[in-house]
Design a protein around this motif. Structure first.
Motif, mmCIF file in Angstrom:
data_model
loop_
_atom_site.group_PDB
_atom_site.id
_atom_site.type_symbol
_atom_site.label_atom_id
_atom_site.label_comp_id
_atom_site.label_asym_id
_atom_site.label_seq_id
_atom_site.Cartn_x
_atom_site.Cartn_y
_atom_site.Cartn_z
ATOM 1 N N ALA A 12 0.839 -1.205 0.000
ATOM 2 C CA ALA A 12 0.000 0.000 0.000
ATOM 3 C C ALA A 12 0.872 1.252 0.000
ATOM 4 O O ALA A 12 0.548 2.240 -0.665
ATOM 5 C CB ALA A 12 -0.928 -0.006 1.210
ATOM 6 N N GLY A 13 1.979 1.222 0.731
ATOM 7 C CA GLY A 13 2.878 2.367 0.756
ATOM 8 C C GLY A 13 3.509 2.635 -0.597
ATOM 9 O O GLY A 13 3.667 3.788 -1.004
ATOM 10 N N PHE A 14 3.854 1.571 -1.307
ATOM 11 C CA PHE A 14 4.426 1.742 -2.646
ATOM 12 C C PHE A 14 3.398 2.343 -3.592
ATOM 13 O O PHE A 14 3.703 3.258 -4.358
ATOM 14 C CB PHE A 14 4.950 0.408 -3.174
ATOM 15 N N VAL A 15 2.166 1.847 -3.535
ATOM 16 C CA VAL A 15 1.095 2.377 -4.395
ATOM 17 C C VAL A 15 0.795 3.829 -4.035
ATOM 18 O O VAL A 15 0.564 4.661 -4.925
ATOM 19 C CB VAL A 15 -0.169 1.496 -4.278
ATOM 20 N N SER A 16 0.820 4.152 -2.736
ATOM 21 C CA SER A 16 0.492 5.514 -2.308
ATOM 22 C C SER A 16 1.471 6.545 -2.855
ATOM 23 O O SER A 16 1.116 7.713 -2.983
ATOM 24 C CB SER A 16 0.455 5.602 -0.779
ATOM 25 N N LEU A 81 9.597 6.121 10.950
ATOM 26 C CA LEU A 81 10.098 7.237 10.131
ATOM 27 C C LEU A 81 9.020 7.837 9.236
ATOM 28 O O LEU A 81 9.007 9.043 8.997
ATOM 29 C CB LEU A 81 11.281 6.765 9.279
ATOM 30 N N TRP A 82 8.113 7.009 8.713
ATOM 31 C CA TRP A 82 7.081 7.518 7.818
ATOM 32 C C TRP A 82 5.764 7.806 8.524
ATOM 33 O O TRP A 82 4.976 8.623 8.058
ATOM 34 C CB TRP A 82 6.853 6.553 6.658
ATOM 35 N N PHE A 83 5.512 7.126 9.661
ATOM 36 C CA PHE A 83 4.256 7.329 10.375
ATOM 37 C C PHE A 83 4.219 8.682 11.077
ATOM 38 O O PHE A 83 3.197 9.362 11.073
ATOM 39 C CB PHE A 83 4.035 6.194 11.384
ATOM 40 N N GLY A 84 5.333 9.086 11.674
ATOM 41 C CA GLY A 84 5.384 10.361 12.394
ATOM 42 C C GLY A 84 5.033 11.560 11.525
ATOM 43 O O GLY A 84 4.103 12.316 11.853
ATOM 44 N N PRO A 85 5.741 11.760 10.403
ATOM 45 C CA PRO A 85 5.388 12.893 9.539
ATOM 46 C C PRO A 85 3.991 12.765 8.932
ATOM 47 O O PRO A 85 3.307 13.764 8.721
ATOM 48 C CB PRO A 85 6.445 12.849 8.432
ATOM 49 N N GLY A 86 3.565 11.532 8.684
ATOM 50 C CA GLY A 86 2.227 11.339 8.131
ATOM 51 C C GLY A 86 1.145 11.779 9.100
ATOM 52 O O GLY A 86 0.191 12.469 8.727
ATOM 53 N N VAL A 87 1.284 11.390 10.356
ATOM 54 C CA VAL A 87 0.312 11.801 11.375
ATOM 55 C C VAL A 87 0.362 13.306 11.565
ATOM 56 O O VAL A 87 -0.679 13.956 11.722
ATOM 57 C CB VAL A 87 0.568 11.050 12.705
ATOM 58 N N LEU A 104 -3.169 7.167 2.716
ATOM 59 C CA LEU A 104 -2.745 5.785 2.503
ATOM 60 C C LEU A 104 -1.290 5.584 2.922
ATOM 61 O O LEU A 104 -0.946 4.555 3.512
ATOM 62 C CB LEU A 104 -2.937 5.395 1.035
ATOM 63 N N ALA A 105 -0.438 6.555 2.651
ATOM 64 C CA ALA A 105 0.973 6.453 3.070
ATOM 65 C C ALA A 105 1.078 6.408 4.592
ATOM 66 O O ALA A 105 1.873 5.638 5.144
ATOM 67 C CB ALA A 105 1.772 7.635 2.513
ATOM 68 N N THR A 106 0.274 7.201 5.274
ATOM 69 C CA THR A 106 0.284 7.200 6.739
ATOM 70 C C THR A 106 -0.230 5.874 7.280
ATOM 71 O O THR A 106 0.364 5.294 8.197
ATOM 72 C CB THR A 106 -0.567 8.372 7.277
ATOM 73 N N ALA A 107 -1.326 5.385 6.723
ATOM 74 C CA ALA A 107 -1.884 4.107 7.177
ATOM 75 C C ALA A 107 -0.923 2.950 6.902
ATOM 76 O O ALA A 107 -0.782 2.038 7.728
ATOM 77 C CB ALA A 107 -3.226 3.853 6.492
ATOM 78 N N SER A 108 -0.251 2.981 5.761
ATOM 79 C CA SER A 108 0.687 1.895 5.439
ATOM 80 C C SER A 108 1.884 1.916 6.367
ATOM 81 O O SER A 108 2.364 0.863 6.796
ATOM 82 C CB SER A 108 1.134 1.985 3.982
ATOM 83 N N ALA A 109 2.370 3.102 6.714
ATOM 84 C CA ALA A 109 3.480 3.193 7.663
ATOM 85 C C ALA A 109 3.051 2.688 9.035
ATOM 86 O O ALA A 109 3.816 2.006 9.724
ATOM 87 C CB ALA A 109 3.977 4.629 7.764
ATOM 88 N N GLY A 110 1.831 3.000 9.430
ATOM 89 C CA GLY A 110 1.303 2.481 10.688
ATOM 90 C C GLY A 110 1.176 0.971 10.675
ATOM 91 O O GLY A 110 1.454 0.299 11.675
#
Length: 132
Positions: A12-16, A81-87, A104-110
């Motif tokens: 999902a992160g790659f698609v996002s 690393l990706w969840f923090g900035p996404g939130v 989607l990038a935030t959810a995938s990092a989570g």
């Protein structure tokens, strides 16, 4: 469950990366790809880290528990690393401009972060596991 969270989170992160991360008034939108090409090379780290998570999972499917726990620690690092900035972006005053790709990038990092934690928990709580 932890392995599935990492795999689906990485996909999902790659698609996002190709979906709009920012969408303003329906006229201006920017994806991770556009940001990587036009703004900074740092954005290329997102799909690279997603592919890295997927490859680490693929190579460690049949590995022993110690090696899988080490890989799970990297999932936690990458997810954080990706969840923090996404939130931060989603909860910001300007959260109305976050596009579907940003969510989607935030959810995938989570999912990757949670998958790493669950994998460590599953390995440590497995019957007969002696990780010392």
């Amino acid at each position: 469950v932890g392995e599935k969270a990492v795999v689906y989170g990485a996909m999902a992160g790659f698609v996002s990366f190709f979906l709009p991360w920012i969408s303003f008034l329906g006229t201006v939108s920017a994806s991770g790809l556009r940001a990587a090409i036009e703004a900074s090379w740092v954005f290329w780290l997102h799909p690279l880290s997603m592919v890295t998570c997927f490859l680490m999972f693929s190579f460690n499917k049949d590995a022993e528990s110690k090696k899988r726990i080490l890989a799970a620690r990297w999932y936690i690092v990458i997810g954080t690393l990706w969840f923090g900035p996404g939130v931060a972006a989603v909860c910001n005053v300007f959260s109305g401009v976050v596009g579907f790709g940003g969510y989607l990038a935030t959810a995938s990092a989570g999912a990757i972060l949670l998958g790493g934690v669950l994998q460590i928990s599953e390995r440590l709580n497995a019957p007969g596991s002696q990780i010392i």
